[in-house]
Design a protein around this motif. Structure first.
Motif, mmCIF file in Angstrom:
data_model
loop_
_atom_site.group_PDB
_atom_site.id
_atom_site.type_symbol
_atom_site.label_atom_id
_atom_site.label_comp_id
_atom_site.label_asym_id
_atom_site.label_seq_id
_atom_site.Cartn_x
_atom_site.Cartn_y
_atom_site.Cartn_z
ATOM 1 N N THR A 1 -0.166 13.297 1.940
ATOM 2 C CA THR A 1 1.080 12.890 1.299
ATOM 3 C C THR A 1 1.046 11.378 1.109
ATOM 4 O O THR A 1 0.794 10.638 2.059
ATOM 5 C CB THR A 1 2.291 13.286 2.164
ATOM 6 N N MET A 2 1.283 10.945 -0.139
ATOM 7 C CA MET A 2 1.269 9.519 -0.468
ATOM 8 C C MET A 2 2.625 9.128 -1.033
ATOM 9 O O MET A 2 3.087 9.721 -2.003
ATOM 10 C CB MET A 2 0.171 9.228 -1.492
ATOM 11 N N GLU A 3 3.250 8.152 -0.410
ATOM 12 C CA GLU A 3 4.566 7.674 -0.841
ATOM 13 C C GLU A 3 4.414 6.261 -1.390
ATOM 14 O O GLU A 3 3.824 5.396 -0.745
ATOM 15 C CB GLU A 3 5.518 7.681 0.348
ATOM 16 N N ASN A 4 4.952 6.021 -2.575
ATOM 17 C CA ASN A 4 4.852 4.726 -3.237
ATOM 18 C C ASN A 4 6.132 3.920 -2.994
ATOM 19 O O ASN A 4 7.185 4.257 -3.534
ATOM 20 C CB ASN A 4 4.631 4.934 -4.740
ATOM 21 N N PRO A 5 6.053 2.816 -2.231
ATOM 22 C CA PRO A 5 7.239 1.999 -1.985
ATOM 23 C C PRO A 5 7.481 0.942 -3.070
ATOM 24 O O PRO A 5 8.400 0.148 -2.960
ATOM 25 C CB PRO A 5 6.900 1.329 -0.653
ATOM 26 N N PRO B 1 6.546 5.199 -9.429
ATOM 27 C CA PRO B 1 7.353 4.267 -8.637
ATOM 28 C C PRO B 1 8.372 4.992 -7.763
ATOM 29 O O PRO B 1 9.060 5.894 -8.217
ATOM 30 C CB PRO B 1 8.075 3.421 -9.687
ATOM 31 N N ARG B 2 8.408 4.592 -6.483
ATOM 32 C CA ARG B 2 9.384 5.111 -5.516
ATOM 33 C C ARG B 2 9.344 6.638 -5.376
ATOM 34 O O ARG B 2 10.355 7.254 -5.044
ATOM 35 C CB ARG B 2 10.796 4.671 -5.888
ATOM 36 N N GLU B 3 8.177 7.250 -5.630
ATOM 37 C CA GLU B 3 8.048 8.703 -5.506
ATOM 38 C C GLU B 3 6.932 9.064 -4.543
ATOM 39 O O GLU B 3 6.228 8.205 -4.027
ATOM 40 C CB GLU B 3 7.815 9.333 -6.880
ATOM 41 N N THR B 4 6.763 10.367 -4.339
ATOM 42 C CA THR B 4 5.779 10.902 -3.407
ATOM 43 C C THR B 4 4.908 11.919 -4.128
ATOM 44 O O THR B 4 5.407 12.694 -4.936
ATOM 45 C CB THR B 4 6.493 11.579 -2.211
ATOM 46 N N VAL B 5 3.610 11.893 -3.809
ATOM 47 C CA VAL B 5 2.663 12.868 -4.349
ATOM 48 C C VAL B 5 1.934 13.509 -3.177
ATOM 49 O O VAL B 5 1.585 12.829 -2.204
ATOM 50 C CB VAL B 5 1.653 12.183 -5.304
ATOM 51 N N ARG B 6 1.715 14.812 -3.284
ATOM 52 C CA ARG B 6 0.976 15.550 -2.252
ATOM 53 C C ARG B 6 -0.306 16.103 -2.862
ATOM 54 O O ARG B 6 -0.277 16.681 -3.948
ATOM 55 C CB ARG B 6 1.833 16.679 -1.696
ATOM 56 N N ALA C 1 -11.272 11.129 4.524
ATOM 57 C CA ALA C 1 -11.260 10.969 3.068
ATOM 58 C C ALA C 1 -11.069 9.475 2.801
ATOM 59 O O ALA C 1 -10.530 8.749 3.639
ATOM 60 C CB ALA C 1 -10.141 11.767 2.424
ATOM 61 N N THR C 2 -11.525 9.045 1.646
ATOM 62 C CA THR C 2 -11.347 7.647 1.244
ATOM 63 C C THR C 2 -10.336 7.599 0.114
ATOM 64 O O THR C 2 -10.435 8.356 -0.847
ATOM 65 C CB THR C 2 -12.683 7.032 0.787
ATOM 66 N N LEU C 3 -9.358 6.721 0.262
ATOM 67 C CA LEU C 3 -8.332 6.534 -0.763
ATOM 68 C C LEU C 3 -8.550 5.171 -1.410
ATOM 69 O O LEU C 3 -8.514 4.146 -0.739
ATOM 70 C CB LEU C 3 -6.934 6.590 -0.141
ATOM 71 N N TRP C 4 -8.812 5.184 -2.710
ATOM 72 C CA TRP C 4 -8.834 3.960 -3.500
ATOM 73 C C TRP C 4 -7.494 3.901 -4.204
ATOM 74 O O TRP C 4 -7.044 4.897 -4.776
ATOM 75 C CB TRP C 4 -9.930 3.994 -4.546
ATOM 76 N N GLN C 5 -6.857 2.750 -4.178
ATOM 77 C CA GLN C 5 -5.577 2.608 -4.867
ATOM 78 C C GLN C 5 -5.500 1.248 -5.546
ATOM 79 O O GLN C 5 -6.078 0.275 -5.078
ATOM 80 C CB GLN C 5 -4.419 2.802 -3.896
ATOM 81 N N GLN D 1 0.825 -1.200 0.000
ATOM 82 C CA GLN D 1 0.000 0.000 0.000
ATOM 83 C C GLN D 1 0.859 1.249 0.000
ATOM 84 O O GLN D 1 2.008 1.244 0.454
ATOM 85 C CB GLN D 1 -0.889 0.033 1.245
ATOM 86 N N LEU D 2 0.252 2.327 -0.488
ATOM 87 C CA LEU D 2 0.903 3.635 -0.382
ATOM 88 C C LEU D 2 1.047 3.976 1.091
ATOM 89 O O LEU D 2 0.177 3.656 1.903
ATOM 90 C CB LEU D 2 0.056 4.706 -1.067
#
Length: 129
Positions: A41-45, A80-85, A101-105, A30-31
């Motif tokens: 802030t969402m970070e993608n591992p 990939p391996r980045e962050t979005v705000r 808030a609801t996050l669908w991923q 998961q993010l």
């Protein structure tokens, strides 16, 4: 088989099993999400993009959303391996004072016919501060 061989057998079996459980596997994770200072802030591992929809839960109940199913489209994603705000004001259906808030991923997997399908779909409720 000698007695010495029988004592080594459990070690060989353990090493074989552990070698198949690599921590660098391709299981989707998961993010990582943090909500603070009016920003999510969402970070993608992962080593692939994760597509997302971030919305007010009540807004989702009223809206009819189609999930992105084509990576060539300008869909919201965390590379990939980045962050979005995302500012709270940019959350779909957000109104001042919202507490969640609801996050669908999900990620997209290419099919043999060249189309994509959504896989590893997850829904998370995020507390807004």
């Amino acid at each position: 088989m000698s007695m010495k061989s029988l004592r080594v057998l459990p070690w060989i079996l353990a090493v074989t099993v552990l070698a198949c459980n690599s921590p660098t596997g391709t299981d989707a994770r998961q993010l990582r999400v943090i909500a603070a200072a009016s920003t999510v802030t969402m970070e993608n591992p992962n080593d692939w993009p994760v597509f997302y929809l971030l919305a007010n839960p009540q807004f989702l109940a009223l809206a009819d959303f189609l999930l992105c199913d084509d990576p060539a489209m300008p869909c919201p994603r965390v590379p990939p391996r980045e962050t979005v705000r995302v500012r709270y004001a940019d959350i779909a259906g957000y109104e001042a004072g919202e507490k969640e808030a609801t996050l669908w991923q999900w990620r997209l997997e290419r099919q043999a016919d060249g189309t994509y399908r959504s896989v590893d779909f997850q829904v998370t409720t995020i507390g807004l501060r």
